[in-house]
Design an enzyme around this catalytic site. Structure first.
Site, PDB file in Angstrom:
ATOM      1  N   GLU A  41       1.159   3.830   1.906  1.00  0.00           N
ATOM      2  CA  GLU A  41       1.788   4.198   3.179  1.00  0.00           C
ATOM      3  C   GLU A  41       2.978   3.290   3.490  1.00  0.00           C
ATOM      4  OE1 GLU A  41      -1.397   3.660   2.523  1.00  0.00           O
ATOM      5  OE2 GLU A  41      -2.747   4.632   3.959  1.00  0.00           O
ATOM      6  N   CYS A  52      -1.981  -0.535   7.473  1.00  0.00           N
ATOM      7  CA  CYS A  52      -1.159   0.673   7.391  1.00  0.00           C
ATOM      8  C   CYS A  52      -1.166   1.442   8.702  1.00  0.00           C
ATOM      9  CB  CYS A  52      -1.639   1.548   6.244  1.00  0.00           C
ATOM     10  SG  CYS A  52      -1.393   0.795   4.612  1.00  0.00           S
ATOM     11  N   CYS A  84      -5.788   1.910   6.168  1.00  0.00           N
ATOM     12  CA  CYS A  84      -6.435   0.675   6.587  1.00  0.00           C
ATOM     13  C   CYS A  84      -5.782   0.189   7.879  1.00  0.00           C
ATOM     14  CB  CYS A  84      -6.317  -0.389   5.493  1.00  0.00           C
ATOM     15  SG  CYS A  84      -4.623  -0.976   5.231  1.00  0.00           S
ATOM     16  N   HIS A 122       0.850  -1.190   0.000  1.00  0.00           N
ATOM     17  CA  HIS A 122       0.000   0.000   0.000  1.00  0.00           C
ATOM     18  C   HIS A 122       0.889   1.245   0.000  1.00  0.00           C
ATOM     19  CE1 HIS A 122      -3.957  -1.904   1.696  1.00  0.00           C
ATOM     20  NE2 HIS A 122      -3.433  -2.606   0.704  1.00  0.00           N
TER      21      HIS A 122
END
Length: 302
Positions: free
Chosen positions: A61, A92, A89, A59
């Site tokens: 991040e 993360c 999420c 992801h």
């Protein structure tokens, strides 16, 4: 989530994150971008790279944090601010907490996976050892949400056009084995050097088959086994890149639904994993060789 006033620096760094989100969309990834800032300087940049890396943890991040760790030569970035275009999420959020990030600024809420208040709020969990000083959402929320909306609209449109270019028809082995074998032998035996004797097996008479036709020419095929396994997906060279594989895959998934199946599985050649992920398949298990070709198992809930 603590409400704060955003300043000009916040807006500038979030624009950097939005630019990364745009780059992700161009690469076919969900448009989310993130930057890590320490003492007014960007030390980490990231965009979604899940498909590109074949890594569900890639992801924006996480990618940005990994670059920041290398930049500061530390597995933590105390005092950092992370700007991300979409609410983090749970994965993360956990990474941001472990990295000792001091401040998180995010754009659009994520009503399905958001872990900063939309679904859960890990940042407010008092039992956790570390907490960010401030977690603030809503900066350029409309711009971030619009990117997501446009991306998924284009994806739906491309899928619809891909599956309507060719006529896909259900086939049976007794009636259509000659056509099915001609496609599969051309792709697997001639091109990929799969042993001739491995290409046809006892599952063929038991399977539901699909053939894509283009102006009377058989362009591609696939089969659905009784156990829900989709396989023998083959597209002839002249028809590649035109949506034939997508059309066959969608047809077989629909036949599985009609049969009452709750899921479908397949063994994907590793170079094709990104293609199947676009249709919701998820990678399972480690890579293995089948006829000397690397594969990964994948699954989709119907």
């Amino acid at each position: 989530m603590t409400s704060v006033t955003f300043d000009a620096d916040d807006e500038a760094f979030m624009r950097d994150a939005l630019a990364l989100a745009d780059a992700a969309a161009t690469a076919g990834e969900v448009p989310i971008g993130a930057v890590v800032v320490v003492a007014g300087k960007v030390v980490g940049r990231g965009m979604n790279r899940v498909i590109r890396d074949g890594d569900t943890t890639a992801h924006a991040e996480i990618v940005a944090l990994r670059e920041a760790f290398r930049s500061v030569n530390n597995y933590r970035v105390p005092g950092a601010t992370v700007y991300t275009t979409v609410e983090p999420c749970a994965m993360c959020a956990g990474a941001l907490l472990h990295a000792r990030v001091e401040r998180i600024v995010w754009g659009a809420p994520d009503l399905k996976f958001g872990a900063a208040g939309s679904v859960i709020d890990l940042f407010a969990e008092t039992k956790l050892n570390h907490h960010a000083r401030t977690v603030s959402g809503g900066l350029f929320a409309d711009a971030s949400a619009l990117r997501l909306k446009q991306f998924f609209a284009r994806k739906r449109d491309s899928t619809a056009s891909a599956t309507s270019t060719f006529k896909v028809k259900t086939a049976t082995w007794p009636d259509d084995h000659a056509t099915l074998k001609s496609i599969r032998f051309e792709v697997f035996v001639d091109e990929q050097k799969v042993p001739f004797e491995s290409e046809v097996d006892d599952n063929d008479p038991l399977s539901i088959h699909a053939i894509a036709w283009a102006d009377g020419v058989a362009a591609g095929c696939g089969r659905l086994l009784p156990d829900g396994h989709i396989g023998r997906m083959a597209v002839r060279k002249p028809f590649r890149g035109q949506g034939v594989g997508a059309a066959v895959l969608v047809h077989l998934m629909e036949r599985a639904r009609q049969r009452g199946d709750h899921e479908v599985v397949l063994s994907a050649q590793t170079h094709a994993i990104g293609f199947y992920e676009k249709f919701g398949f998820v990678v399972e298990n480690d890579e293995y060789l089948d006829c000397d070709i690397p594969h990964r198992d994948m699954r989709k809930i119907l």
